[in-house]
Design an enzyme around this catalytic site. Sequence first.
Site, short mmCIF file in Angstrom:
data_model
loop_
_atom_site.label_atom_id
_atom_site.label_comp_id
_atom_site.label_asym_id
_atom_site.label_seq_id
_atom_site.Cartn_x
_atom_site.Cartn_y
_atom_site.Cartn_z
N HIS A 184 0.83 -1.20 0.00
CA HIS A 184 0.00 0.00 0.00
C HIS A 184 0.87 1.26 0.00
O HIS A 184 0.69 2.16 -0.83
CB HIS A 184 -0.93 -0.01 1.22
N GLU A 185 1.81 1.30 0.94
CA GLU A 185 2.66 2.49 1.04
C GLU A 185 3.62 2.60 -0.14
O GLU A 185 3.96 3.71 -0.56
CB GLU A 185 3.44 2.46 2.36
N HIS A 214 1.96 4.62 -2.86
CA HIS A 214 2.11 6.06 -2.65
C HIS A 214 3.52 6.52 -3.00
O HIS A 214 3.72 7.53 -3.69
CB HIS A 214 1.82 6.41 -1.18
#
Length: 453
Positions: free
Chosen positions: A22-23, A26
């Site tokens: 997920h990170e 980003h």
Amino acid sequence: MSEFIGSVWWLIVSLGVLVTFHEFGHYWVARRAGVKVLRFSVGFGKPLWLRRGADGTEYAVAAIPLGGYVKMLDEREGDVAPAEVGQAFNRQSVWKRIAIVAAGPVANLLLCVALFWLMFVIGRPDYAPVVGQAEGIAAEAGLRRGDTLLAIGDRETPTWSEAQLALIPAALDHADVAVHVRTAEGMERTRTLALSRLPAAFDERRAVDAIGLLPRHLLVPPVVGSVSEGLPAWGVLAENDRITAIDGTAVNDWTEIGPLVQQLGQRGVPVMVEVQRGDERLALELTPGRVTPASGEPYWALGVAAARPAEPAKDALLQYGPAAAVPAALRETAHQARELIAMIGRAFSGRVSVENTVAGPITIARAANAYAHHGAAWYLSMLAMLSLSLGILNLLPIPVLDGGHLLYYLIELVKGSPVSDRTMAVGQYVGLALIAGLMGLAFYNDILNNLVR
């Protein structure tokens, strides 16, 4: 203790994988959008491991493994050197900010597809979707022992787990559903389960039981495990005897014995119980006895209890080749996304109880441990569902979540200017309150479902 340690371990592994992807979504898009990333952290709190990369980004693994974050250069969070202003997140175009924020949930969706693909290639062992017993609504629909469930609605059901996952949403919606079956005689038929006739309130965790279906692999074989002293079977039947017939009626599983004994006990005359004992077939005479429990109604009994059955061997495999697994993984991701969104809608509308919808870390940890013990494919399927859930839940328009930030940017696109700092501050407080309430509900459900029940 081993189950506890295993659950904690698989929770950390699962969250670590999901949060990292997920990170990384980003991080990857931010770097390509020209934004300087100050820290990429898996976990919160004090770093247990910290390294600074050549690009100036700090990479950290922190002590609390329940999340993570990507910290970007931003004038709203501290002083920025004039030479680096162009690399600040807040100075980027609204479309770049949308791309950076959306990249986290998108990474989870892509990971879900990859995990489903790998699960299909490895092959997930399961049980064949064969009916072992049909009662109630299932029997009224015409389902019978030995029927193989080929499809439920428009979803094919090659395994019992797939059949179960297709039946549960229909049951929750009280929606009649068509079931395509292959009968024990080999003929294909379509039956209609009248799920609209389910009670308004039933145990949502036992929806398939409420329909009246018992799969073949859960049938208890009619093997004697113990004989009660002082009752009719004492000295006549023995442990490990397999009861094959009672008074001429064939017995296929343990649940058929009780009703037969009740019917025959009222005669008050001996009945023939046929058993397989080793290599011998015996016909033994017994007269059911009347038993009056300390609480409850009297009943007729032989005085035998079932042997504890061993876990049956898996007799089905959900598997595709590498090429065929690609569209299968995409279809499965799309289907599960629709079902998850529908479940969120049911929870908000009150059609399902939130205690069976919102899971906390204890439930996730125990599930991860259980799936891991079933094999790699089962664990991958659970991890795929968690990744999908994380991606979709993060898109909810709640401030502090990615979806809340995207909502701000959409408003900015419409009004032509950023949302005011005051509005964003109020939104942050509202979002934190909602998240705190959601976390409280999750922990409450964990305690209720895992420690109280």
